[in-house]
Each structure stands twice: as C-alpha cells, then as structure tokens.
Design a protein around this motif. Structure first.
Motif, PDB file in Angstrom:
ATOM      1  N   ALA A   1       0.821  -1.215   0.000  1.00 56.55           N
ATOM      2  CA  ALA A   1       0.000   0.000   0.000  1.00 56.55           C
ATOM      3  C   ALA A   1       0.853   1.263   0.000  1.00 56.55           C
ATOM      4  CB  ALA A   1      -0.932   0.003   1.212  1.00 56.55           C
ATOM      5  N   ALA A   2       2.109   1.117   0.427  1.00 54.03           N
ATOM      6  CA  ALA A   2       3.016   2.269   0.474  1.00 54.03           C
ATOM      7  C   ALA A   2       4.073   2.212  -0.623  1.00 54.03           C
ATOM      8  CB  ALA A   2       3.693   2.349   1.845  1.00 54.03           C
ATOM      9  N   GLY A   3       3.867   1.352  -1.613  1.00 47.33           N
ATOM     10  CA  GLY A   3       4.800   1.273  -2.727  1.00 47.33           C
ATOM     11  C   GLY A   3       5.826   0.175  -2.633  1.00 47.33           C
ATOM     12  N   GLY A   4       5.724  -0.681  -1.612  1.00 51.85           N
ATOM     13  CA  GLY A   4       6.671  -1.768  -1.466  1.00 51.85           C
ATOM     14  C   GLY A   4       6.332  -2.957  -2.351  1.00 51.85           C
ATOM     15  N   ALA A   5       7.242  -3.925  -2.365  1.00 47.80           N
ATOM     16  CA  ALA A   5       7.072  -5.098  -3.231  1.00 47.80           C
ATOM     17  C   ALA A   5       6.348  -6.245  -2.550  1.00 47.80           C
ATOM     18  CB  ALA A   5       8.447  -5.572  -3.706  1.00 47.80           C
ATOM     19  N   GLY A   6       6.080  -6.124  -1.265  1.00 56.48           N
ATOM     20  CA  GLY A   6       5.355  -7.173  -0.564  1.00 56.48           C
ATOM     21  C   GLY A   6       6.176  -8.402  -0.236  1.00 56.48           C
ATOM     22  N   ARG A   7       7.484  -8.291  -0.285  1.00 57.10           N
ATOM     23  CA  ARG A   7       8.328  -9.445   0.020  1.00 57.10           C
ATOM     24  C   ARG A   7       8.414  -9.680   1.525  1.00 57.10           C
ATOM     25  NH1 ARG A   7      13.493  -7.094  -3.074  1.00 57.10           N
ATOM     26  NH2 ARG A   7      12.734  -5.328  -1.820  1.00 57.10           N
ATOM     27  N   ASP A   8       8.655 -10.916   1.899  1.00 56.43           N
ATOM     28  CA  ASP A   8       8.895 -11.273   3.296  1.00 56.43           C
ATOM     29  C   ASP A   8      10.407 -11.451   3.453  1.00 56.43           C
ATOM     30  OD1 ASP A   8       8.780 -12.066   5.909  1.00 56.43           O
ATOM     31  OD2 ASP A   8       7.980 -14.065   5.484  1.00 56.43           O
ATOM     32  N   ILE A   9      11.077 -10.369   3.759  1.00 53.92           N
ATOM     33  CA  ILE A   9      12.541 -10.388   3.826  1.00 53.92           C
ATOM     34  C   ILE A   9      12.974 -10.912   5.201  1.00 53.92           C
ATOM     35  CG2 ILE A   9      14.627  -8.971   3.797  1.00 53.92           C
ATOM     36  CD1 ILE A   9      13.203  -7.107   1.847  1.00 53.92           C
ATOM     37  N   PRO A  10      13.725 -12.000   5.236  1.00 54.29           N
ATOM     38  CA  PRO A  10      14.132 -12.558   6.529  1.00 54.29           C
ATOM     39  C   PRO A  10      15.167 -11.670   7.228  1.00 54.29           C
ATOM     40  CG  PRO A  10      15.165 -13.769   4.741  1.00 54.29           C
ATOM     41  CD  PRO A  10      14.198 -12.818   4.099  1.00 54.29           C
ATOM     42  N   LEU A  11      15.015 -11.535   8.540  1.00 57.52           N
ATOM     43  CA  LEU A  11      15.977 -10.812   9.376  1.00 57.52           C
ATOM     44  C   LEU A  11      16.856 -11.840  10.064  1.00 57.52           C
ATOM     45  CD1 LEU A  11      16.699  -7.894  10.481  1.00 57.52           C
ATOM     46  CD2 LEU A  11      15.341  -8.547  12.489  1.00 57.52           C
ATOM     47  N   LEU A  12      18.145 -11.807   9.778  1.00 60.88           N
ATOM     48  CA  LEU A  12      19.066 -12.818  10.304  1.00 60.88           C
ATOM     49  C   LEU A  12      19.577 -12.380  11.671  1.00 60.88           C
ATOM     50  CD1 LEU A  12      21.072 -13.577   7.033  1.00 60.88           C
ATOM     51  CD2 LEU A  12      18.765 -14.284   7.702  1.00 60.88           C
ATOM     52  N   GLU A  13      18.788 -12.662  12.685  1.00 57.81           N
ATOM     53  CA  GLU A  13      19.101 -12.200  14.040  1.00 57.81           C
ATOM     54  C   GLU A  13      19.552 -13.349  14.925  1.00 57.81           C
ATOM     55  OE1 GLU A  13      15.619 -11.121  16.374  1.00 57.81           O
ATOM     56  OE2 GLU A  13      14.345 -11.971  14.823  1.00 57.81           O
ATOM     57  N   GLY A  14      19.943 -13.010  16.149  1.00 57.86           N
ATOM     58  CA  GLY A  14      20.258 -14.025  17.141  1.00 57.86           C
ATOM     59  C   GLY A  14      21.567 -14.754  16.927  1.00 57.86           C
ATOM     60  N   TRP A  15      22.605 -14.041  16.444  1.00 58.48           N
ATOM     61  CA  TRP A  15      23.900 -14.691  16.234  1.00 58.48           C
ATOM     62  C   TRP A  15      24.888 -14.338  17.354  1.00 58.48           C
ATOM     63  CZ3 TRP A  15      26.982 -10.382  14.972  1.00 58.48           C
ATOM     64  CH2 TRP A  15      26.306  -9.307  14.370  1.00 58.48           C
ATOM     65  N   HIS A  16      24.343 -14.041  18.523  1.00 61.39           N
ATOM     66  CA  HIS A  16      25.133 -13.608  19.675  1.00 61.39           C
ATOM     67  C   HIS A  16      26.124 -14.656  20.175  1.00 61.39           C
ATOM     68  CE1 HIS A  16      21.692 -15.837  21.151  1.00 61.39           C
ATOM     69  NE2 HIS A  16      22.376 -16.099  22.245  1.00 61.39           N
ATOM     70  N   ALA A  17      25.775 -15.929  20.021  1.00 58.17           N
ATOM     71  CA  ALA A  17      26.634 -16.992  20.544  1.00 58.17           C
ATOM     72  C   ALA A  17      27.419 -17.691  19.449  1.00 58.17           C
ATOM     73  CB  ALA A  17      25.791 -18.009  21.308  1.00 58.17           C
ATOM     74  N   SER A  18      27.396 -17.133  18.239  1.00 57.08           N
ATOM     75  CA  SER A  18      28.118 -17.774  17.142  1.00 57.08           C
ATOM     76  C   SER A  18      29.618 -17.761  17.401  1.00 57.08           C
ATOM     77  CB  SER A  18      27.814 -17.068  15.822  1.00 57.08           C
ATOM     78  OG  SER A  18      28.384 -15.769  15.796  1.00 57.08           O
ATOM     79  N   ARG A  19      30.264 -18.781  16.901  1.00 55.17           N
ATOM     80  CA  ARG A  19      31.716 -18.876  17.094  1.00 55.17           C
ATOM     81  C   ARG A  19      32.438 -17.665  16.512  1.00 55.17           C
ATOM     82  NH1 ARG A  19      34.551 -24.311  15.132  1.00 55.17           N
ATOM     83  NH2 ARG A  19      33.167 -25.057  16.795  1.00 55.17           N
ATOM     84  N   GLY A  20      31.945 -17.188  15.353  1.00 53.15           N
ATOM     85  CA  GLY A  20      32.613 -16.066  14.706  1.00 53.15           C
ATOM     86  C   GLY A  20      32.514 -14.779  15.511  1.00 53.15           C
ATOM     87  N   PHE A  21      31.318 -14.457  16.003  1.00 47.17           N
ATOM     88  CA  PHE A  21      31.158 -13.229  16.778  1.00 47.17           C
ATOM     89  C   PHE A  21      31.947 -13.300  18.081  1.00 47.17           C
ATOM     90  CE2 PHE A  21      28.660 -10.903  20.095  1.00 47.17           C
ATOM     91  CZ  PHE A  21      29.053  -9.636  19.715  1.00 47.17           C
ATOM     92  N   VAL A  22      31.829 -14.396  18.800  1.00 50.01           N
ATOM     93  CA  VAL A  22      32.571 -14.545  20.058  1.00 50.01           C
ATOM     94  C   VAL A  22      34.074 -14.469  19.795  1.00 50.01           C
ATOM     95  CG1 VAL A  22      33.081 -16.119  21.964  1.00 50.01           C
ATOM     96  CG2 VAL A  22      30.725 -15.830  21.176  1.00 50.01           C
TER      97      VAL A  22
END
Length: 320
Positions: free
Chosen positions: A131-152
């Motif tokens: 309704a506001a001009g968007g494409a209506g996609r469901d874009i995934p948010l890649l959250e919750g990587w707090h305990a990943s080996r790379g971040f730590v």
C-alpha cells in the motif's frame, strides 16, 4: 546452497555525521521534535568525541567488506548495502533498491530484542508494504547470532589486543551493554539472557583475573531499567581491591556515542576517581574476524533455504 543473485541489507541505527544532523537524527529517534536543551546537550557530547558519530561510516565499511567476502563465498552476484533506522539511506530506501533472487537483512546487533531487532522487522515490513509502494516481500531478518563462534571469536580478539603486553590476571573485565526497561525483559524479551550467554562464552576464552557484567546508557524516560549499572559494578570492583578494569562493550559491534562518550568519558572518569586504571576494547567494527562472522551468518541462512522459482529462473541458460 541455492544459486542466483543475493542482496544483503545491512541494518544499523545510524547517527549524525555532522552537528547539523543532530536535531534531525534525534527527531527520528524520539519520534518528536526535540527541545533546544536536548539538542544542545547531545551536540556537546558529540563535540567531545570529534563532532559526529563514526557509526555510519563504519557501517558503510562493514557493507563493503562483507560484499567482498560474500563475493568469494557465493557462486552468484552479491550486493551488500547499508540502511539506517534513524539516518540516510533509510531502511526503506535501502531495501527497495535491492532486487536479487534472494534478499536478506542482517542487523548490526547480534542480540534479539523488540527494541532492536523488533524495530528492524517493523522497518522491513513498512518498506515492503504494498500500500506504500513496497514489493510485498517477506525479507528474513538474520538475528540471534550472539553466541556464534565467529562473533565470540571477533570480540575475543579485541580483548586479546587490549591486554597484549599486560598480565591479564591483574585486570578485572567489565562487560557492558545498553540498558533496557525492566518491563521489556519481564515480558519475555531474550536480550539479557543472550548477553549473559555471550559473556559466559567470552569469560571461558580469556585469562583475566575476574569478570562482571554491567548495563550502561540508561534511558531518560523514567521507570525501572536493567541493573546493575556499570558504574555500580566498578565501585564494587574497587571495593574488592581491583586496580585495573578492562571494559568490554559486548553489546555494540561499532564505535558510537555510547562507547566514545558514555564509556570513555563518563565511565572512565568514574573509574579513575575510584583510583583504578581504565582500559577499553574496541568493538569489532570492520575487523576481518567480524566480517568473516557476518559472512558465516549469511551463508548459513542461504544453505538452509530451499531454491525458489526465482532462483531457478536465474540459473536457466540465457537462451532457455
């Protein structure tokens, strides 16, 4: 892993890059026009750290570095673009410029909370609203990587850098993160528990004399906020006989006013008044270890995602 093109929206809060941007930034952040006294006080803080926020520039560097890393890791074309909740380019402008077969959003906060990832999800939904001009996609948010080996590992590297040449046993480590309203945690928000998980993983990796956790940058809106506050923890450490404190702002992945002012000016003054030595680690920023950690988050998501008709269409021969 599916083929085809991949676009990544790298999302962050943003920050004023000039003194003139302070008032517009605050208006977006607060949802109302700030009064003159608030604008003046915030400008004074930024003046003490160089006049502007380094966060937008760091986010741009993170995006460029992540694009380079993903280009090596993925078989198809890759674009990574920054988008800011309270700055330019906005989340909407960022997302609407992305049209790859696969579009994902990666928040520059490893911790899930309605106050961070919740706002990013709302921003993505607004950007995609048809309704506001968007494409209506469901874009995934890649959250919750707090305990990943790379971040730590990236944060551990910063701790090692800060303690290089020192006897780590002489230092008490004070992990910090932004305070949140107690009611948020009481409602089931995972933010505080995820912070504790990350701090526990880091504590097992370092050889410091001891470690504590404290919250910083409490809001001005009143009500109860998460405790203990970092300055109270520092006071306790002084009472226990510690002479050196290494502050690790584990809740932040980029330098910003809350590390450079709230910690390096305010908390540092408090710690030195207690007769202790202050030292702080740098956030991961655009370090190679952190960029590798971000790339791992993206590639792990893509590896788990089944191919879509758009993916298959992109992989057809040109004359197919």
């Amino acid at each position: 892993m599916t083929g085809g093109s991949v676009d990544v929206a790298l999302l962050a809060y943003g920050g004023p890059e000039t003194p003139a941007q302070v008032a517009p930034f605050l208006e977006r952040l607060m949802g109302r026009v700030p009064d003159a006294a608030t604008v003046a006080a915030v400008k004074e803080r930024y003046a003490l750290i160089g006049g502007a926020s380094p966060l937008p520039g760091i986010t741009v560097r993170q995006a460029r570095a992540l694009q380079g890393r993903l280009t090596r890791d993925l078989p198809g074309p890759v674009r990574v673009r920054p988008g800011f909740l309270y700055g330019e380019p906005s989340v909407t402008d960022c997302v609407r410029a992305l049209d790859a077969a696969q579009v994902v959003a990666l928040p520059m906060s490893p911790f899930s909370s309605r106050l961070t990832s919740g706002r990013y999800r709302a921003g993505l939904a607004a950007a995609e609203d048809r309704a506001a001009g968007g494409a209506g996609r469901d874009i995934p948010l890649l959250e919750g990587w707090h305990a990943s080996r790379g971040f730590v590992g990236a944060v551990s590297r910063r701790i090692a850098e800060a303690l290089d040449g020192s006897d780590a046993r002489e230092w008490a480590v004070l992990f910090t993160a932004h305070s949140v309203p107690v009611e948020t945690v009481a409602a089931g928000d995972p933010y505080v528990e995820q912070l504790r998980q990350t701090a526990a993983k880091l504590t097992r990796r370092i050889a410091a004399g001891g470690s504590r956790f404290g919250f910083q940058s409490k809001g001005r809106g009143g009500g109860e906020w998460t405790e203990p506050e970092a300055d109270a923890v520092a006071r306790d450490l002084a009472g226990e006989g510690w002479k050196k404190i290494l502050v690790v702002p584990v809740g932040f992945v980029s330098e910003n006013v809350e590390t450079l002012y709230d910690l390096d000016v305010v908390l540092r003054g408090h710690i030195e008044d207690l007769g202790m030595e202050y030292r702080r680690t740098r956030p991961p920023n655009d370090s190679p270890q952190f960029i590798e950690a971000l790339a791992a988050v993206v590639t792990a998501h893509l590896a788990e995602r089944p191919a879509t008709p758009a993916d298959r269409a992109e992989n057809l021969p040109a004359d197919g």
